[in-house]
Design a protein around this motif. Structure first.
Motif, mmCIF file in Angstrom:
data_model
loop_
_atom_site.group_PDB
_atom_site.id
_atom_site.type_symbol
_atom_site.label_atom_id
_atom_site.label_comp_id
_atom_site.label_asym_id
_atom_site.label_seq_id
_atom_site.Cartn_x
_atom_site.Cartn_y
_atom_site.Cartn_z
ATOM 1 N N ARG A 43 0.873 -1.179 0.000
ATOM 2 C CA ARG A 43 0.000 0.000 0.000
ATOM 3 C C ARG A 43 0.908 1.226 0.000
ATOM 4 N NH1 ARG A 43 -5.216 -0.858 1.947
ATOM 5 N NH2 ARG A 43 -5.461 1.263 1.234
ATOM 6 N N TRP A 44 1.500 1.485 -1.157
ATOM 7 C CA TRP A 44 2.572 2.465 -1.276
ATOM 8 C C TRP A 44 2.148 3.880 -0.906
ATOM 9 C CZ3 TRP A 44 5.620 -1.218 -1.093
ATOM 10 C CH2 TRP A 44 5.631 -2.277 -1.970
ATOM 11 N N SER A 45 0.989 4.307 -1.361
ATOM 12 C CA SER A 45 0.600 5.707 -1.151
ATOM 13 C C SER A 45 0.463 6.046 0.330
ATOM 14 C CB SER A 45 -0.692 6.036 -1.898
ATOM 15 O OG SER A 45 -1.735 5.160 -1.500
ATOM 16 N N ASN A 46 -0.253 5.240 1.079
ATOM 17 C CA ASN A 46 -0.441 5.551 2.494
ATOM 18 C C ASN A 46 0.807 5.267 3.318
ATOM 19 O OD1 ASN A 46 -2.969 6.548 2.084
ATOM 20 N ND2 ASN A 46 -4.039 4.713 2.739
ATOM 21 N N SER A 47 1.562 4.246 2.954
ATOM 22 C CA SER A 47 2.800 4.007 3.700
ATOM 23 C C SER A 47 3.755 5.180 3.508
ATOM 24 C CB SER A 47 3.450 2.684 3.303
ATOM 25 O OG SER A 47 3.891 2.684 1.971
ATOM 26 N N ASP A 48 3.789 5.743 2.319
ATOM 27 C CA ASP A 48 4.659 6.882 2.052
ATOM 28 C C ASP A 48 4.291 8.070 2.936
ATOM 29 O OD1 ASP A 48 6.847 7.983 0.492
ATOM 30 O OD2 ASP A 48 5.342 9.238 -0.489
ATOM 31 N N ARG A 125 -3.865 6.350 -5.836
ATOM 32 C CA ARG A 125 -2.852 5.354 -5.457
ATOM 33 C C ARG A 125 -1.996 4.890 -6.633
ATOM 34 N NH1 ARG A 125 -6.284 1.049 -2.748
ATOM 35 N NH2 ARG A 125 -7.798 2.706 -2.634
ATOM 36 N N SER A 126 -2.517 4.992 -7.852
ATOM 37 C CA SER A 126 -1.754 4.524 -9.014
ATOM 38 C C SER A 126 -0.501 5.370 -9.268
ATOM 39 C CB SER A 126 -2.642 4.527 -10.262
ATOM 40 O OG SER A 126 -3.028 5.856 -10.592
#
Length: 156
Positions: A43-48, A125-126
């Motif tokens: 879950r790249w967007s929120n982890s970032d 998120r993409s």
């Protein structure tokens, strides 16, 4: 706005804000823990976003321990009420001026959050890939280690 309508304020009254006292230690740790969980599930967007918030709170925690005055919810001085991409260079100067330079050796050089923005919380998120998050994760990890060292040494 539970059902799509705006929450109406009672006439002549404002709704109280849900603002709790700042706890940079807990915020640093919980943002880190949640970022790691999200990263593990791609879950790249929120982890970032959470790596950056964890980093910001870790920096502010060390600054507070070195003398940064903090009121109930944030640093008292407006210039330190910044997100991590702007706080990073201020942190470096702040700790160097207060005998905290030894902690800088645990951090990556340069400005690892210069390409991060809190405004990306609105992005689809993409737009996020693992490669976008990896540098922020590494920098946040350095801050996590710095905080641990500061605790071991009795600063925190």
């Amino acid at each position: 706005m539970m059902d799509g309508r705006r929450l109406q304020q009672p006439a002549g009254r404002k709704l109280p804000p849900m603002t709790h006292p700042a706890d940079f230690n807990d915020a640093h740790r919980r943002h880190w823990e949640d970022a790691e969980l999200l990263f593990a599930h791609e879950r790249w967007s929120n982890s970032d976003q959470l790596y950056a918030f964890s980093a910001e709170c870790g920096l502010k925690m060390v600054m507070q321990a070195l003398g940064l005055p903090v009121d109930k919810t944030a640093p008292q001085e407006r210039k330190y009420r910044q997100h991590v991409q702007y706080l990073w260079p201020l942190f470096i100067t702040f700790v160097q001026e207060r005998k905290g330079a030894k902690y800088l050796s645990l951090l990556p050089s340069g400005a690892p959050f210069a390409d991060w923005s809190h405004d990306n919380r609105y992005a689809h998120r993409s737009h996020f890939q693992k490669s976008d998050v990896t540098g922020h994760r590494k920098a946040a990890c350095g801050i996590y280690r710095m905080v641990q060292r500061a605790k071991e040494e009795g600063l925190l």
